[in-house]
Design a protein around this motif. Structure first.
Motif, PDB file in Angstrom:
ATOM      1  N   LEU A  27       0.862  -1.187   0.000  1.00 51.98           N
ATOM      2  CA  LEU A  27       0.000   0.000   0.000  1.00 51.98           C
ATOM      3  C   LEU A  27       0.892   1.228   0.000  1.00 51.98           C
ATOM      4  N   LYS A  28       0.881   1.943  -1.120  1.00 51.05           N
ATOM      5  CA  LYS A  28       1.723   3.128  -1.253  1.00 51.05           C
ATOM      6  C   LYS A  28       0.943   4.405  -0.993  1.00 51.05           C
ATOM      7  N   THR A  29      -0.298   4.433  -1.429  1.00 51.24           N
ATOM      8  CA  THR A  29      -1.134   5.603  -1.222  1.00 51.24           C
ATOM      9  C   THR A  29      -2.589   5.164  -1.159  1.00 51.24           C
ATOM     10  N   CYS A  30      -3.404   5.950  -0.481  1.00 55.98           N
ATOM     11  CA  CYS A  30      -4.838   5.685  -0.434  1.00 55.98           C
ATOM     12  C   CYS A  30      -5.573   7.000  -0.203  1.00 55.98           C
ATOM     13  N   ASP A  31      -6.877   6.970  -0.395  1.00 50.31           N
ATOM     14  CA  ASP A  31      -7.678   8.189  -0.273  1.00 50.31           C
ATOM     15  C   ASP A  31      -7.780   8.679   1.175  1.00 50.31           C
ATOM     16  N   ASP A  32      -7.897   7.746   2.115  1.00 50.67           N
ATOM     17  CA  ASP A  32      -8.095   8.132   3.513  1.00 50.67           C
ATOM     18  C   ASP A  32      -7.308   7.187   4.414  1.00 50.67           C
ATOM     19  N   TRP A  33      -6.161   7.633   4.926  1.00 48.66           N
ATOM     20  CA  TRP A  33      -5.320   6.790   5.768  1.00 48.66           C
ATOM     21  C   TRP A  33      -5.993   6.449   7.093  1.00 48.66           C
ATOM     22  N   SER A  34      -6.993   7.209   7.489  1.00 46.27           N
ATOM     23  CA  SER A  34      -7.678   6.899   8.755  1.00 46.27           C
ATOM     24  C   SER A  34      -8.557   5.654   8.631  1.00 46.27           C
ATOM     25  N   LYS A  35      -8.844   5.210   7.410  1.00 49.17           N
ATOM     26  CA  LYS A  35      -9.640   3.996   7.207  1.00 49.17           C
ATOM     27  C   LYS A  35      -8.783   2.734   7.168  1.00 49.17           C
ATOM     28  N   VAL A  36      -7.485   2.886   7.289  1.00 45.75           N
ATOM     29  CA  VAL A  36      -6.569   1.755   7.286  1.00 45.75           C
ATOM     30  C   VAL A  36      -6.525   1.160   8.691  1.00 45.75           C
ATOM     31  N   ARG A  37      -6.755  -0.163   8.790  1.00 48.97           N
ATOM     32  CA  ARG A  37      -6.735  -0.845  10.091  1.00 48.97           C
ATOM     33  C   ARG A  37      -5.449  -1.660  10.220  1.00 48.97           C
ATOM     34  N   GLU A  38      -4.780  -1.512  11.345  1.00 45.80           N
ATOM     35  CA  GLU A  38      -3.530  -2.218  11.593  1.00 45.80           C
ATOM     36  C   GLU A  38      -3.797  -3.668  11.999  1.00 45.80           C
ATOM     37  N   ILE A  39      -2.984  -4.581  11.499  1.00 45.80           N
ATOM     38  CA  ILE A  39      -3.076  -5.992  11.880  1.00 45.80           C
ATOM     39  C   ILE A  39      -1.867  -6.384  12.717  1.00 45.80           C
ATOM     40  N   GLY A  54       4.439  -3.280   8.268  1.00 51.71           N
ATOM     41  CA  GLY A  54       3.241  -3.780   8.904  1.00 51.71           C
ATOM     42  C   GLY A  54       2.217  -4.275   7.906  1.00 51.71           C
ATOM     43  N   LEU A  55       1.400  -5.193   8.368  1.00 53.71           N
ATOM     44  CA  LEU A  55       0.263  -5.654   7.579  1.00 53.71           C
ATOM     45  C   LEU A  55      -0.956  -4.851   8.009  1.00 53.71           C
ATOM     46  N   VAL A  56      -1.713  -4.379   7.023  1.00 58.55           N
ATOM     47  CA  VAL A  56      -2.902  -3.573   7.293  1.00 58.55           C
ATOM     48  C   VAL A  56      -4.045  -4.053   6.407  1.00 58.55           C
ATOM     49  N   LYS A  57      -5.241  -3.685   6.799  1.00 59.86           N
ATOM     50  CA  LYS A  57      -6.412  -3.916   5.960  1.00 59.86           C
ATOM     51  C   LYS A  57      -6.948  -2.571   5.530  1.00 59.86           C
ATOM     52  N   TYR A  58      -7.224  -2.464   4.250  1.00 61.02           N
ATOM     53  CA  TYR A  58      -7.844  -1.266   3.691  1.00 61.02           C
ATOM     54  C   TYR A  58      -9.017  -1.752   2.864  1.00 61.02           C
ATOM     55  N   GLY A  59     -10.209  -1.447   3.319  1.00 60.89           N
ATOM     56  CA  GLY A  59     -11.390  -2.035   2.711  1.00 60.89           C
ATOM     57  C   GLY A  59     -11.440  -3.496   3.109  1.00 60.89           C
ATOM     58  N   ASP A  60     -11.567  -4.373   2.140  1.00 64.32           N
ATOM     59  CA  ASP A  60     -11.559  -5.810   2.408  1.00 64.32           C
ATOM     60  C   ASP A  60     -10.216  -6.455   2.075  1.00 64.32           C
ATOM     61  N   ALA A  61      -9.276  -5.689   1.575  1.00 71.26           N
ATOM     62  CA  ALA A  61      -8.016  -6.254   1.092  1.00 71.26           C
ATOM     63  C   ALA A  61      -6.899  -6.122   2.126  1.00 71.26           C
ATOM     64  N   LEU A  62      -5.958  -7.041   2.050  1.00 65.67           N
ATOM     65  CA  LEU A  62      -4.781  -7.063   2.908  1.00 65.67           C
ATOM     66  C   LEU A  62      -3.628  -6.407   2.161  1.00 65.67           C
ATOM     67  N   PHE A  63      -2.880  -5.531   2.854  1.00 70.14           N
ATOM     68  CA  PHE A  63      -1.752  -4.833   2.247  1.00 70.14           C
ATOM     69  C   PHE A  63      -0.565  -4.844   3.185  1.00 70.14           C
ATOM     70  N   PHE A  64       0.628  -4.652   2.607  1.00 71.31           N
ATOM     71  CA  PHE A  64       1.854  -4.474   3.363  1.00 71.31           C
ATOM     72  C   PHE A  64       2.254  -3.009   3.257  1.00 71.31           C
ATOM     73  N   VAL A  65       2.601  -2.402   4.388  1.00 75.73           N
ATOM     74  CA  VAL A  65       3.072  -1.017   4.412  1.00 75.73           C
ATOM     75  C   VAL A  65       4.505  -1.048   4.928  1.00 75.73           C
ATOM     76  N   THR A  66       5.430  -0.479   4.161  1.00 73.93           N
ATOM     77  CA  THR A  66       6.832  -0.490   4.564  1.00 73.93           C
ATOM     78  C   THR A  66       7.050   0.381   5.792  1.00 73.93           C
ATOM     79  N   ASP A  67       8.130   0.082   6.505  1.00 70.38           N
ATOM     80  CA  ASP A  67       8.462   0.841   7.707  1.00 70.38           C
ATOM     81  C   ASP A  67       8.724   2.306   7.380  1.00 70.38           C
ATOM     82  N   GLU A  68       9.333   2.566   6.233  1.00 67.90           N
ATOM     83  CA  GLU A  68       9.604   3.952   5.837  1.00 67.90           C
ATOM     84  C   GLU A  68       8.305   4.731   5.649  1.00 67.90           C
TER      85      GLU A  68
END
Length: 89
Positions: A27-39, A54-68
């Protein structure tokens, strides 16, 4: 797509298979970062890559977000990763 269904439920008991982790999109960018849930957080080295982030959920999909990216967004959004995800072979 079939992988999206598999990845959606790939984290169980704070564990994920390395095969599934390689298929998780970043996940590099999204419309609303407040809707991203941390796993959970991941720090895993493979033969060719180092997954640190970290692994996050955005909508119904699973994404990886880099530490940077987590550090870059931290001034604007509070991250609350409560668990560490173990990667299995």
């Amino acid at each position: 797509m079939e992988w999206e269904k598999i990845l959606r439920d790939s984290v169980k008991d704070n564990k994920i298979k390395e095969l599934h982790l390689r298929k998780v999109p970043t996940l590099k960018t999204c419309d609303d970062w407040s809707k991203v849930r941390e796993i959970g957080l991941i720090d895993h080295k493979t033969k060719y890559a180092h997954y640190k982030g970290g692994l996050v959920k955005y909508g119904d999909a699973l994404f990886f977000v880099t530490d940077e990216r987590i550090q870059a967004i931290a001034p604007y959004r509070k991250w609350e990763f409560k668990s560490k995800i173990k990667v299995e072979d």
